[in-house]
Design a protein around this motif. Structure first.
Motif, PDB file in Angstrom:
ATOM      1  N   ASP A   6     -44.007  29.548 -69.484  1.00 38.68           N
ATOM      2  CA  ASP A   6     -42.823  28.767 -70.052  1.00 38.68           C
ATOM      3  C   ASP A   6     -43.414  27.273 -69.533  1.00 38.68           C
ATOM      4  O   ASP A   6     -43.363  27.010 -68.229  1.00 38.68           O
ATOM      5  CB  ASP A   6     -41.481  29.003 -69.506  1.00 38.68           C
ATOM      6  CG  ASP A   6     -40.432  28.054 -69.700  1.00 38.68           C
ATOM      7  OD1 ASP A   6     -40.406  26.868 -69.379  1.00 38.68           O
ATOM      8  OD2 ASP A   6     -39.375  28.416 -70.616  1.00 38.68           O
ATOM      9  N   TRP A  25     -41.927  24.164 -68.911  1.00 36.56           N
ATOM     10  CA  TRP A  25     -40.986  23.241 -68.061  1.00 36.56           C
ATOM     11  C   TRP A  25     -40.880  24.133 -66.847  1.00 36.56           C
ATOM     12  O   TRP A  25     -41.004  23.442 -65.572  1.00 36.56           O
ATOM     13  CB  TRP A  25     -39.818  23.101 -68.527  1.00 36.56           C
ATOM     14  CG  TRP A  25     -38.711  22.399 -67.509  1.00 36.56           C
ATOM     15  CD1 TRP A  25     -38.744  21.042 -67.669  1.00 36.56           C
ATOM     16  CD2 TRP A  25     -38.075  22.895 -66.639  1.00 36.56           C
ATOM     17  NE1 TRP A  25     -37.838  20.760 -66.630  1.00 36.56           N
ATOM     18  CE2 TRP A  25     -37.362  21.710 -65.916  1.00 36.56           C
ATOM     19  CE3 TRP A  25     -37.691  24.011 -66.177  1.00 36.56           C
ATOM     20  CZ2 TRP A  25     -36.525  21.981 -65.039  1.00 36.56           C
ATOM     21  CZ3 TRP A  25     -36.620  24.434 -65.183  1.00 36.56           C
ATOM     22  CH2 TRP A  25     -36.029  23.157 -64.670  1.00 36.56           C
ATOM     23  N   LYS A  26     -40.649  25.574 -66.754  1.00 38.59           N
ATOM     24  CA  LYS A  26     -40.487  26.078 -65.521  1.00 38.59           C
ATOM     25  C   LYS A  26     -41.967  26.561 -64.639  1.00 38.59           C
ATOM     26  O   LYS A  26     -41.830  26.184 -63.522  1.00 38.59           O
ATOM     27  CB  LYS A  26     -39.994  27.434 -65.811  1.00 38.59           C
ATOM     28  CG  LYS A  26     -38.647  27.572 -66.070  1.00 38.59           C
ATOM     29  CD  LYS A  26     -37.979  29.066 -66.472  1.00 38.59           C
ATOM     30  CE  LYS A  26     -36.535  28.922 -66.571  1.00 38.59           C
ATOM     31  NZ  LYS A  26     -36.008  30.243 -66.569  1.00 38.59           N
ATOM     32  N   GLU A  50     -31.763  20.910 -60.622  1.00 31.06           N
ATOM     33  CA  GLU A  50     -32.606  21.794 -61.485  1.00 31.06           C
ATOM     34  C   GLU A  50     -32.940  23.175 -60.880  1.00 31.06           C
ATOM     35  O   GLU A  50     -33.609  24.080 -61.450  1.00 31.06           O
ATOM     36  CB  GLU A  50     -34.003  21.211 -61.821  1.00 31.06           C
ATOM     37  CG  GLU A  50     -33.747  20.032 -62.839  1.00 31.06           C
ATOM     38  CD  GLU A  50     -35.146  19.255 -62.776  1.00 31.06           C
ATOM     39  OE1 GLU A  50     -35.250  18.278 -63.760  1.00 31.06           O
ATOM     40  OE2 GLU A  50     -36.108  19.328 -62.092  1.00 31.06           O
ATOM     41  N   GLN A  92     -29.086  21.399 -69.237  1.00 31.14           N
ATOM     42  CA  GLN A  92     -30.302  21.252 -68.351  1.00 31.14           C
ATOM     43  C   GLN A  92     -30.861  22.527 -68.087  1.00 31.14           C
ATOM     44  O   GLN A  92     -30.393  23.349 -67.796  1.00 31.14           O
ATOM     45  CB  GLN A  92     -29.592  20.587 -67.188  1.00 31.14           C
ATOM     46  CG  GLN A  92     -30.659  20.084 -66.161  1.00 31.14           C
ATOM     47  CD  GLN A  92     -30.086  19.049 -64.991  1.00 31.14           C
ATOM     48  OE1 GLN A  92     -28.954  19.792 -64.561  1.00 31.14           O
ATOM     49  NE2 GLN A  92     -30.571  18.355 -64.492  1.00 31.14           N
ATOM     50  N   CYS A  93     -32.299  22.306 -68.103  1.00 34.23           N
ATOM     51  CA  CYS A  93     -33.049  23.420 -67.512  1.00 34.23           C
ATOM     52  C   CYS A  93     -32.785  23.700 -66.108  1.00 34.23           C
ATOM     53  O   CYS A  93     -32.802  22.695 -65.357  1.00 34.23           O
ATOM     54  CB  CYS A  93     -34.632  23.203 -67.806  1.00 34.23           C
ATOM     55  SG  CYS A  93     -34.790  22.919 -69.808  1.00 34.23           S
ATOM     56  N   LYS A  94     -32.970  24.913 -65.786  1.00 36.81           N
ATOM     57  CA  LYS A  94     -32.639  25.317 -64.361  1.00 36.81           C
ATOM     58  C   LYS A  94     -33.822  26.388 -63.888  1.00 36.81           C
ATOM     59  O   LYS A  94     -33.880  27.147 -64.524  1.00 36.81           O
ATOM     60  CB  LYS A  94     -31.241  25.844 -64.052  1.00 36.81           C
ATOM     61  CG  LYS A  94     -30.404  24.718 -63.981  1.00 36.81           C
ATOM     62  CD  LYS A  94     -29.076  25.400 -63.669  1.00 36.81           C
ATOM     63  CE  LYS A  94     -27.913  24.366 -63.428  1.00 36.81           C
ATOM     64  NZ  LYS A  94     -28.108  23.159 -62.155  1.00 36.81           N
TER      65      LYS A  94
END
Length: 292
Positions: A197, A199-200, A45, A3-5
């Motif tokens: 980035d 998603w971030k 997240e 999972q992205c964090k």
């Protein structure tokens, strides 16, 4: 799949409690316990870390954390290269900006910065203070202060540059403000690589949207009421001129519902006027976020 964090820095110290409350209003519950520097959250997240506001810019620039909240003053003071995402105007005790001020003892002869030529200035904001006096072409010795700056004049310094919200601490220590060096407020800042980035960046922008919405809701309340159509214009005339209420048809063709947002301080005066103008079923309710 991992999972992205997002690694987020929360300012430790005087702003910590106000910041945690702001995040709660924005929909993120942060749980800081004991001496741990790694509070937990209800958002899987997010990974949070408590960091002093003075050091936040360095760790964001270096990529130790992805984003963080700190003051514009500390970003400028440290010269760190970060992406300013949004301004968040809140402080420890108020919803306004803070000021870094030049202050001198009450009974001193100093009236302006130029009177301090050759004197000693104590401050935590060393670089900006030097720039301030350089711009005025005033020669001073700027000493770094590790804290309790207000008690240093007149024995340990001739004047100080210190941050204040209300000025009450300076007055309590018999100090007088003679100039403002800079105004500051909290900013959400982001690492430059993280900003690229996908998603971030989206996660940071979503957090910014909700935090600014929570700040916009401070000091405001929602108000809804029912009114007969024949009295609608009288109701609208009572509401502040710049407000545009939402008007909805009720099941009874002769009645409508009115919904609006008002400054909380005005409601006590407006509700009696609305009642006198024919409003019924008036309900005042709190707001967590106002997203424009």
């Amino acid at each position: 799949m991992t999972q992205c964090k997002l690694r987020l820095g929360i300012p430790k110290g005087s702003l910590q409690e106000a910041t945690v409350q702001l995040f709660a209003n924005a929909g993120f519950n942060i749980y800081a316990s004991g001496r741990s520097y790694f509070p937990t959250t209800d958002d899987p997240e997010l990974e949070c870390m408590l960091i002093r506001a003075q050091e936040m810019g360095r760790y964001v620039e270096q990529g130790v954390i992805d984003a963080g909240l700190t003051g514009i003053d500390w970003i400028v003071e440290s010269g760190r290269d970060v992406v300013p995402v949004c301004d968040l105007v809140y402080a420890k005790q108020s919803r306004g900006k803070v000021r870094w001020v030049l202050a001198v003892p009450d009974d001193s002869k100093f009236q302006r910065a130029e009177d301090l030529d050759g004197k000693v200035i104590a401050t935590e904001l060393v670089n900006l203070t030097k720039q301030y006096f350089d711009q005025k072409k005033v020669r001073v010795q700027v000493d770094f202060s590790w804290g309790a700056t207000e008690v240093k004049p007149p024995m340990l310094a001739d004047a100080i540059v210190e941050v204040t919200e209300t000025g009450s601490s300076l007055k309590a220590n018999r100090l007088r403000i003679i100039d403002t060096v800079m105004e500051s407020n909290t900013q959400l800042v982001c690492n430059r690589a993280v900003w690229n980035d996908g998603w971030k960046r989206e996660k940071v922008e979503n957090i910014a949207l909700l935090l600014t919405g929570a700040i916009a809701a401070q000091g405001r309340v929602g108000l809804m009421l029912n009114v007969e159509k024949q009295n609608l214009q009288a109701i609208i005339s009572v509401l502040p001129a710049l407000k545009r209420p939402t008007i909805s048809q009720l099941s009874d063709d002769e009645w409508v519902a009115v919904n609006t947002i008002l400054d909380e301080a005005t409601v006590r005066d407006i509700i009696p006027k609305l009642k006198a103008a024919g409003a019924q079923g008036i309900v005042e309710y709190p707001l967590n976020k106002v997203v424009m």
